[in-house]
Design an enzyme around this catalytic site. Structure first.
Site, PDB file in Angstrom:
ATOM      1  N   GLU A   1      -1.637   0.952  -0.220  1.00  0.00           N
ATOM      2  CA  GLU A   1      -3.049   1.113  -0.563  1.00  0.00           C
ATOM      3  C   GLU A   1      -3.255   2.578  -0.892  1.00  0.00           C
ATOM      4  OE1 GLU A   1      -6.689   2.360   0.523  1.00  0.00           O
ATOM      5  OE2 GLU A   1      -7.006   0.621   1.806  1.00  0.00           O
TER       6      GLU A   1
ATOM      7  N   CYS B   1     -11.105   5.704   0.813  1.00  0.00           N
ATOM      8  CA  CYS B   1     -10.508   5.262  -0.454  1.00  0.00           C
ATOM      9  C   CYS B   1     -11.426   4.344  -1.241  1.00  0.00           C
ATOM     10  CB  CYS B   1      -9.171   4.561  -0.191  1.00  0.00           C
ATOM     11  SG  CYS B   1      -7.885   5.641   0.461  1.00  0.00           S
TER      12      CYS B   1
END
Length: 545
Positions: A282, A316
């Site tokens: 990720e 994020c």
């Protein structure tokens, strides 16, 4: 988009004003909340032999020394894998429901003792307590979900055989072995143990390298999980610089789980591929929020505050690009800016602050550079725009920029700080094209009163998660559904079936009865082929899968 800057409102430069108000202090200090005795106890959980080198971490809220932690070497990493591998064999032999019971006990312990870890998260990251609680919430959701659903995800499944009745087929799931897990500093609880929980319940061991700055939070989580019944050797924690021990973590792993920058993720992927082991990554994002012409502007403005400034933008899946329909842009920006200027900044170890600090001088410098370069090139600061050293060494005001153009770094580069740029669009096609005009593809957000329309727009966005009338929490908090990125935002998914099955190998066990899959009963090769040709036609006609 055909026009990113036209008709931008003339905004007053906020940098010379009073700025965001300070939140009331909590009355407790980092030193009292994280005493040296606690640091010493937690540091004992690091796999580091001999007399290892020590590194000091800093409390972002004050800039003062927080902890002195031993550093693991590549040899220590090898020892960690040996210990984990021995423990994994007996752990994998346990029934799934027994492993899952550990997660459910951990869930209860975490909720009961959350204040301990909230202090640690704030001390190590500088984030506001509410944003630290979001980590507790996310981990509790994952623990409950996999504690309840792991047996269903991992159970043996009957599959169609080569020959109906005669071929019995079962798909089984086996643990990978030892997972190498590299977790970042920004969400130290959720991205360390949150990703480790499905690995454990699937029968694996974990060697975890958390970021040194936030290692105490991961070590605390390990202690709590051991208290809940996890064998101590099953979760090994190594601490050290990424370039020094990161390659060793990947080198010995049976599977790699990584969350971090796209640049480092590429290196991890290459190292894993060279060993023919799987990896989930990720990575970064330049996430967009679309405010359509029919959006509820108050609700959208409130959502934008959460979307852009949670954990000071060090998330994020946070929003760094606001795409607003031209017909409502001025009104939306005014409402959003009013809420942004009212956010209370502070570093008290208590609820009350709306936003905390950045984690380091590096993050502050990156944020400041993006804002200053954009303003110098002609962008306008609508709200915020400056550091706040009066509050702490790494504080920066939540900042809205207008008039950002493509040549500015803030337009395409991930800031990973409390900065968002506003752009205008005329049609949904323009908005979708602009949202997708990035190499990243992690998260996006769509705001509209027409939910069917919102879902239709969402389906056109190239991101792993899309939230309609929410920033990011609706998709991320739905732990039964997969979460991850497209493009340069990563590979693989956490959460849901994919979030646990990535830590397993699929094994097919086929048992053949009565007749072999070869010429028999006196048939020669030609007759066998003819019989099977006819059989295949019959199976298709009968709609066998």
């Amino acid at each position: 988009m055909t026009d990113l800057t036209a008709d931008a409102p003339v905004a007053e430069q906020n940098g010379s004003g009073a700025g965001n108000p300070a939140a009331p202090g909590g009355g407790r200090t980092v030193a009292s909340a994280v005493p040296s005795s606690l640091v010493a106890r937690l540091a004992g959980g690091i796999t580091a032999a001999g007399e290892p080198a020590l590194v000091e971490t800093v409390a972002p809220l004050t800039g003062e020394r927080l902890a002195s932690l031993p550093q693991s070497t590549p040899a220590d990493v090898e020892v960690a894998y040996e210990l984990a591998r021995r423990a994994q064999r007996s752990w994998a032999a346990q029934p799934v429901r027994r492993r899952a019971a550990v997660l459910l006990r951990f869930h209860d312990l975490l909720l009961r003792r959350q204040d301990e870890v909230l202090d640690l998260i704030q001390a190590e990251t500088g984030k506001a307590r509410l944003h630290a609680f979001e980590e507790v919430l996310a981990v509790a959701l994952a623990a409950r979900h996999y504690g309840r659903a792991a047996h269903s995800y991992l159970r043996d499944r009957r599959r169609g055989g080569a020959l109906p009745v005669l071929t019995h087929v079962v798909e089984a799931r086996r643990p990978k072995g030892v997972v190498g897990h590299i977790s970042p500093w920004n969400y130290p609880l959720e991205l360390s143990i949150g990703d480790a929980l499905p690995a454990f319940v699937a029968g694996n061991a974990v060697v975890n390298k958390p970021d040194t700055q936030t290692a105490l939070t991961a070590l605390w989580a390990r202690e709590l999980l051991v208290e809940a019944g996890l064998p101590a050797d099953l979760w090994q924690i190594v601490v050290g610089d990424g370039p020094v021990i990161g390659p060793a973590v990947v080198e010995h792993a049976d599977y790699v789980s990584f969350t971090g920058s796209t640049r480092t993720g590429r290196d991890v992927a290459q190292r894993a591929a060279a060993r023919l082991v799987g990896a989930s990554l990720e990575l970064g994002g330049k996430n967009a929020m679309l405010v359509l012409a029919d959006a509820d502007l108050d609700r959208a403005a409130e959502g934008a505050v959460r979307a852009c400034f949670s954990s000071a933008g060090q998330l994020c899946i946070s929003i760094e690009r606001l795409l607003v329909h031209r017909s409502v842009a001025d009104e939306f920006v005014a409402r959003f800016a009013e809420r942004t200027r009212a956010l209370r900044l502070g570093g008290g170890l208590a609820y009350g602050a709306d936003m905390g600090s950045l984690v380091s001088v590096r993050q502050l410098d990156a944020t400041t550079r993006h804002v200053e370069e954009a303003v110098k090139a002609g962008a306008t600061v609508v709200a915020g725009g400056r550091p706040r050293p009066d509050l702490g060494p790494f504080f920066h005001e939540p900042t809205i920029l207008d008039g950002v153009t493509p040549e500015m770094a803030v337009c395409a580069e991930e800031t990973f700080g409390p900065v968002v740029a506003v752009y205008r669009f005329d049609t949904e096609d323009e908005a979708v094209a602009a949202a997708n005009a990035t190499s990243y593809g992690l998260n996006s957000s769509v705001w509209t009163k027409d939910l069917r329309r919102g879902r239709a727009v969402a389906a056109r966005l190239r991101t792993g998660t899309v939230n309609v009338n929410e920033a990011f929490a609706a998709a991320y908090g739905s732990v039964g559904a997969p979460m991850g990125g497209m493009g340069e935002s990563g590979l693989g998914r956490r959460h849901g079936a994919e979030g646990i099955l990535r830590f397993t190998e699929a094994q097919t066990i086929a048992t053949q009865r009565l007749l072999p899959l070869a010429p028999s009963l006196g048939l020669d090769d030609r007759q066998f082929a003819a019989v099977f040709t006819g059989g295949l036609r019959v199976l298709k006609a009968l709609r066998f899968k």
